[in-house]
Design an enzyme around this catalytic site. Structure first.
Site, PDB file in Angstrom:
ATOM      1  N   GLU A 149      -4.195  -5.539   6.211  1.00  0.00           N
ATOM      2  CA  GLU A 149      -3.011  -5.252   7.103  1.00  0.00           C
ATOM      3  C   GLU A 149      -2.667  -6.045   8.132  1.00  0.00           C
ATOM      4  OE1 GLU A 149      -4.403  -1.635   4.527  1.00  0.00           O
ATOM      5  OE2 GLU A 149      -5.154  -3.234   5.534  1.00  0.00           O
TER       6      GLU A 149
ATOM      7  N   ALA B 222      -0.649  -0.552  -0.564  1.00  0.00           N
ATOM      8  CA  ALA B 222       0.497   0.284  -0.540  1.00  0.00           C
ATOM      9  C   ALA B 222       1.860  -0.552  -0.885  1.00  0.00           C
ATOM     10  CB  ALA B 222       0.865   0.656   0.945  1.00  0.00           C
TER      11      ALA B 222
ATOM     12  N   GLY C 144      -4.205  -0.251   1.548  1.00  0.00           N
ATOM     13  CA  GLY C 144      -4.394   0.901   0.706  1.00  0.00           C
ATOM     14  C   GLY C 144      -5.092   1.351  -0.616  1.00  0.00           C
TER      15      GLY C 144
ATOM     16  N   GLU D 190      -8.680   1.962   0.919  1.00  0.00           N
ATOM     17  CA  GLU D 190      -8.661   3.175   1.340  1.00  0.00           C
ATOM     18  C   GLU D 190      -8.660   4.332   0.572  1.00  0.00           C
ATOM     19  OE1 GLU D 190      -6.180   3.123   5.403  1.00  0.00           O
ATOM     20  OE2 GLU D 190      -5.003   1.966   4.092  1.00  0.00           O
TER      21      GLU D 190
END
Length: 643
Positions: A141, A70, A116, A119
């Protein structure tokens, strides 16, 4: 077939009905899942849902990697937990739509695939990765005070089983393509990037391999077993970090304990558990440090032509610097007056090589790059020469006077001095502008910071070449103005010496160290002094003008040769570099009082321009001393009125 025209995605459909989707984020060196990118991905998903395709392949247009995660820069805009939860639910819904596509969606991965990005890859039906050193997959993270928020918790548990998935998320570790295949994150490995497309096409035509949950995974998901595993995870994590300081790993463990048997439910509940962590002081501080650490490397120019490094001094520091440089790809010659010291350093380096270069050809190559050179024959051809000899001004002066005559004119001359001002070392040189400091910290393989020391006489180009070298060996360069103790040792000196003064006055070593640990330090100041070396502590005290009493234990230990961990005895007893002790419960308020001298000195360094900014002081002291990261650094802690 008409394809959507987007800023960040380029889509082409071939004659077989396969959509080749290239993610190439506009005006960015790396791919990240920013708000704008996710909005385009939603438009692209709508097009894929309406299209008659045989399959789709998501790949990267960036040479360095797949998706870095992200967009961390946008995290600061999310201050309302309810708004953030709603945004996460939108991303979850988007990824679930990708999972429900009627045809295979394949992620073709090279380079980094993190956070992300991983993911998103796990939401695809299949994943192919290039099996080379650049490919890294993982969930970092936790290093930002968070855990995966785009459905990665449940998807990783479903693919890897609870123990492996939780280990990955709790550690923040990155995995190679081959390791990721063992975890179930990757279905196929290929040798080179040009094989990705062919393998993806074959996977679409033949079908994505079906994975059935292993019996062990199903057994570990049973309530009693899962609850026991969660409790073990909590104990192991609590032994490393304080849940008050770092809530994210414990919140993740609670999520697994409650919902680990139902991965779908686990990732649904994730959207409510994630927002409080995002707005927490811990995550805000860790994100601030992330940006500060990245800034240290920003705009660092490569050291052009750097191939050969010569290290003088085969003690613990010199030997470890040489080993790390060899591991980083440079040819290294190691010199010392004591040939036996060189042999011991080369032998010690093999332990590092065995850990970091696991495959035999790579290990053989790195061994070959570290060359014993007692006579100093490598000086003439070296592009960078690093001095790591005894911390004595006269010795260093004589050495650099000799090096200046023997080294090629283009070579950078660097000192690993821990406290002596460059102007004093270079006093005997004809051209002091060639001298720069590259101050490593012990242990070299573990501590990421290197102080790049300069003074008014140092050539700016030499400083930049030193920065480029530090980045090339995967460390963080902190540019520091020359002065007594530089930055890290200057602020550590008052902290450690004040603690040693307390010991002389009768306070308990264990109580002092326990208080610092309770505050958030990785070890107490007395243990730290032993780790740094009591001779170094005394030398730094002298440089800083801090009086070490003649009848104090510090001078007594140094006079007796009890220098701490490197000799096996100091204020504590050490065995093979480790000390066996159980600390009592610590007083965090006392810990704050212990750290006040350090913070006061940081403020003086900022006012004197020792480094460029408060951010650089905070990240430098955290990397160099282990100061509590969850507080964002000493100056940030003072700003928060914690110290």
């Amino acid at each position: 077939m008409n394809t959507p025209e987007l800023s960040h995605f380029n889509t082409q459909v071939d004659a077989d009905g396969i959509a080749w989707i290239t993610f190439d984020q506009h005006a960015s060196a790396v791919n990240t899942l920013s708000t704008a990118v996710l909005a385009e991905l939603e438009m692209l998903t709508s097009w894929m849902e309406q299209s008659t395709l045989t399959g789709a392949v998501l790949r990267s247009g960036k040479p360095g990697g797949f998706i870095a995660g992200a967009d961390v820069r946008e995290f600061e805009t999310f201050t309302d937990p309810a708004q953030l939860s709603a945004g996460l639910q939108q991303v979850h819904a988007l990824f679930e739509r990708l999972e429900r596509l009627a045809y295979p969606l394949i992620a073709a991965i090279h380079g980094y695939c993190l956070g992300g990005g991983l993911e998103l890859a796990l939401a695809c039906h299949g994943r192919i990765a290039v099996d080379d050193a650049r490919t890294k997959l993982g969930f970092p993270e936790v290093k930002l005070g968070l855990f995966p928020g785009f459905g990665g918790t449940g998807r990783s548990v479903a693919l890897s089983g609870g123990v492996a998935a939780m280990t990955a998320m709790l550690s923040g570790k990155s995995y190679s393509a081959r390791q990721a295949r063992g975890l179930g994150w990757v279905d196929r490995c290929v040798a080179t990037p040009d094989r990705l497309a062919w393998t993806a096409r074959k996977m679409i035509n033949r079908g994505v391999p079906r994975r059935t949950p292993r019996l062990t995974h199903r057994l570990m998901a049973l309530p009693g077993v899962r609850h026991l595993l969660a409790e073990q995870m909590r104990k192991k994590t609590a032994a490393k970090v304080n849940p008050t300081h770092y809530p994210a790993p414990f919140a993740l463990i609670d999520l697994y304990r409650q919902h680990g048997a139902n991965p779908q439910r686990m990732r649904t509940v994730e959207t409510a558990a994630f927002p409080p962590l995002m707005v927490s002081r811990t995550s805000q501080s860790l994100r601030r440090l992330f940006f500060a650490s990245e800034a240290l490397k920003a705009d660092a120019e490569p050291f052009d032509g750097l191939k050969r490094v010569h290290v003088i001094g085969a003690g613990v520091m010199g030997g470890d610097i040489a080993a790390w440089c060899a591991l980083s790809g440079f040819e290294v010659t190691l010199q010392d007056l004591d040939a036996g010291a060189v042999d011991r350093a080369v032998e010690r380096a093999q332990q590092l090589f065995a850990k970091r270069a696991r495959r035999q050809p790579a290990r053989d190559n790195v061994r070959a790059r570290l060359i014993a050179d007692p006579e100093g024959n490598g000086i003439a051809n070296a592009d960078l020469i690093i001095e790591a000899v005894v911390e004595r001004e006269d010795v260093k002066q004589a050495l650099f006077r000799d090096l200046e005559a023997r080294a090629k004119p283009s070579a950078v001359l660097a000192s690993n001095t821990s406290s002596i001002a460059l102007a004093r070392i270079s006093r005997a040189m004809d051209d002091p502008s060639r001298l720069v400091g590259v101050h490593f910290f012990n242990p070299v393989a573990q501590l990421p910071l290197v102080e790049v020391i300069h003074d008014a006489g140092t050539d700016a180009a030499v400083v930049e070449r030193a920065r480029g070298f530090v980045v090339a060996i995967r460390k963080y360069p902190l540019v520091v103005k020359s002065g007594p103790g530089f930055l890290v040792n200057r602020v550590l000196g008052p902290y450690m010496l004040d603690a040693l003064r307390r010991v002389d006055e009768g306070e308990s070593i264990d109580v002092i160290d326990a208080a610092a640990v309770a505050f958030g330090m990785p070890m107490g100041p007395v243990e730290l002094a032993d780790t740094v070396g009591l001779d170094i502590c005394l030398a730094v005290a002298t440089e800083l003008g801090i009086e070490a009493p003649a009848d104090g234990r510090l001078r007594q230990h140094v006079a007796a040769g009890n220098l701490g961990s490197k000799t096996g005895q100091g204020y504590l007893s050490w065995t093979q570099g480790k000390v066996a002790r159980t600390l009592p419960a610590g007083d965090a308020e006392l810990g704050g009082a212990l750290l006040k001298p350090l913070v006061d000195e940081c403020e003086r360094c900022l006012s004197e321009g020792v480094v460029a900014s408060a951010d650089e002081i905070d990240i430098g002291v955290i990397m160099g001393t282990g100061f509590a990261p969850f507080l964002g650094g000493p100056l940030n802690a003072r700003h928060l009125e914690i110290i």
